[in-house]
Write a protein that holds these residues in place. Structure first.
Motif, mmCIF file in Angstrom:
data_model
loop_
_atom_site.group_PDB
_atom_site.id
_atom_site.type_symbol
_atom_site.label_atom_id
_atom_site.label_comp_id
_atom_site.label_asym_id
_atom_site.label_seq_id
_atom_site.Cartn_x
_atom_site.Cartn_y
_atom_site.Cartn_z
ATOM 1 N N ILE A 33 0.847 -1.185 0.000
ATOM 2 C CA ILE A 33 0.000 0.000 0.000
ATOM 3 C C ILE A 33 0.887 1.240 0.000
ATOM 4 C CG2 ILE A 33 -1.780 1.278 1.254
ATOM 5 C CD1 ILE A 33 -2.564 -1.382 2.562
ATOM 6 N N HIS A 34 0.624 2.150 -0.920
ATOM 7 C CA HIS A 34 1.370 3.401 -1.008
ATOM 8 C C HIS A 34 0.484 4.522 -0.474
ATOM 9 C CE1 HIS A 34 4.681 1.851 -3.576
ATOM 10 N NE2 HIS A 34 3.789 0.888 -3.721
ATOM 11 N N ILE A 35 1.010 5.263 0.501
ATOM 12 C CA ILE A 35 0.223 6.325 1.126
ATOM 13 C C ILE A 35 0.997 7.635 1.162
ATOM 14 C CG2 ILE A 35 -1.052 4.695 2.572
ATOM 15 C CD1 ILE A 35 0.662 5.652 4.968
ATOM 16 N N VAL A 36 0.252 8.699 1.387
ATOM 17 C CA VAL A 36 0.812 10.023 1.651
ATOM 18 C C VAL A 36 0.207 10.448 2.982
ATOM 19 C CG1 VAL A 36 0.946 12.406 0.861
ATOM 20 C CG2 VAL A 36 0.990 10.547 -0.798
ATOM 21 N N VAL A 37 1.031 10.938 3.900
ATOM 22 C CA VAL A 37 0.533 11.312 5.225
ATOM 23 C C VAL A 37 0.564 12.829 5.398
ATOM 24 C CG1 VAL A 37 1.210 9.137 6.293
ATOM 25 C CG2 VAL A 37 2.801 11.039 6.308
ATOM 26 N N GLN A 44 5.051 5.809 11.933
ATOM 27 C CA GLN A 44 5.172 4.409 12.360
ATOM 28 C C GLN A 44 3.878 3.855 12.947
ATOM 29 O OE1 GLN A 44 5.908 2.745 15.607
ATOM 30 N NE2 GLN A 44 6.571 0.828 14.683
ATOM 31 N N PRO A 45 3.207 4.551 13.874
ATOM 32 C CA PRO A 45 1.941 4.011 14.383
ATOM 33 C C PRO A 45 0.854 3.919 13.304
ATOM 34 C CG PRO A 45 2.731 5.793 15.807
ATOM 35 C CD PRO A 45 3.627 5.742 14.606
ATOM 36 N N LEU A 50 -2.416 0.417 10.001
ATOM 37 C CA LEU A 50 -2.879 0.119 8.656
ATOM 38 C C LEU A 50 -2.571 -1.334 8.289
ATOM 39 C CD1 LEU A 50 -4.240 1.290 6.167
ATOM 40 C CD2 LEU A 50 -2.010 2.103 5.415
ATOM 41 N N GLN A 51 -1.363 -1.799 8.607
ATOM 42 C CA GLN A 51 -0.987 -3.190 8.346
ATOM 43 C C GLN A 51 -1.939 -4.156 9.046
ATOM 44 O OE1 GLN A 51 3.052 -2.827 9.791
ATOM 45 N NE2 GLN A 51 3.873 -3.255 7.761
ATOM 46 N N GLU A 52 -2.155 -3.929 10.331
ATOM 47 C CA GLU A 52 -3.001 -4.823 11.121
ATOM 48 C C GLU A 52 -4.443 -4.812 10.624
ATOM 49 O OE1 GLU A 52 -2.345 -3.334 15.072
ATOM 50 O OE2 GLU A 52 -0.399 -4.339 15.252
ATOM 51 N N THR A 53 -4.960 -3.637 10.320
ATOM 52 C CA THR A 53 -6.349 -3.509 9.873
ATOM 53 C C THR A 53 -6.566 -4.172 8.520
ATOM 54 O OG1 THR A 53 -6.596 -1.458 11.109
ATOM 55 C CG2 THR A 53 -8.205 -1.858 9.373
ATOM 56 N N THR A 67 0.225 -12.819 4.032
ATOM 57 C CA THR A 67 1.554 -13.047 4.604
ATOM 58 C C THR A 67 2.277 -11.738 4.913
ATOM 59 O OG1 THR A 67 2.544 -13.200 2.404
ATOM 60 C CG2 THR A 67 1.857 -15.258 3.457
ATOM 61 N N ARG A 68 1.941 -10.687 4.140
ATOM 62 C CA ARG A 68 2.649 -9.413 4.301
ATOM 63 C C ARG A 68 1.757 -8.263 3.909
ATOM 64 N NH1 ARG A 68 7.093 -9.997 0.401
ATOM 65 N NH2 ARG A 68 6.310 -8.060 -0.387
ATOM 66 N N VAL A 69 1.880 -7.170 4.643
ATOM 67 C CA VAL A 69 1.271 -5.904 4.238
ATOM 68 C C VAL A 69 2.373 -4.857 4.358
ATOM 69 C CG1 VAL A 69 -0.488 -4.147 4.662
ATOM 70 C CG2 VAL A 69 -1.032 -6.566 5.056
ATOM 71 N N ASP A 70 2.894 -4.437 3.228
ATOM 72 C CA ASP A 70 3.946 -3.418 3.213
ATOM 73 C C ASP A 70 3.303 -2.053 3.022
ATOM 74 O OD1 ASP A 70 5.934 -5.374 3.411
ATOM 75 O OD2 ASP A 70 6.042 -5.597 1.234
ATOM 76 N N VAL A 71 3.668 -1.100 3.866
ATOM 77 C CA VAL A 71 3.162 0.260 3.757
ATOM 78 C C VAL A 71 4.317 1.150 3.315
ATOM 79 C CG1 VAL A 71 2.100 2.195 4.964
ATOM 80 C CG2 VAL A 71 1.427 -0.146 5.540
#
Length: 96
Positions: A33-37, A44-45, A50-53, A67-71
């Motif tokens: 997942i590619h995001i802009v904050v 980090q939080p 986001l990974q867990e959800t 198996t993986r959620v890369d942010v």
């Protein structure tokens, strides 16, 4: 509605096919997942939540194993102009 829901909503509204990449091998998937904050947010939080959800929701709604959620944080948005109210005037200006 959680903070993560808001992020996911922004990602989907922006252009989900460029911001979410799913690789599948049978019933095993990895997600990128590619995001802009927003400036000032703790990255980090946000990434951990986001990974867990995403992992929990995909596994609960499908018969897939994540198996993986890369942010990947693509950038930071800094507010350059003051927010405007409904009349189009700067909210910081007081009515005279």
């Amino acid at each position: 509605s959680t903070f993560t829901d808001g992020i996911v909503e922004k990602i989907i509204k922006k252009n989900y096919n460029k911001n979410i990449i799913v690789e599948a091998d049978g019933k095993i998937v990895s997600i990128e997942i590619h995001i802009v904050v927003d400036f000032g947010m703790k990255i980090q939080p946000i990434a951990v939540e986001l990974q867990e959800t995403v992992k929990r929701n995909v596994e609960n709604m499908t018969d897939l194993s994540v198996t993986r959620v890369d942010v990947c944080v693509e950038g930071v948005i800094s507010e350059k102009e003051p927010k405007k109210n409904a009349t189009g005037k700067n909210a910081a200006n007081k009515a005279k």
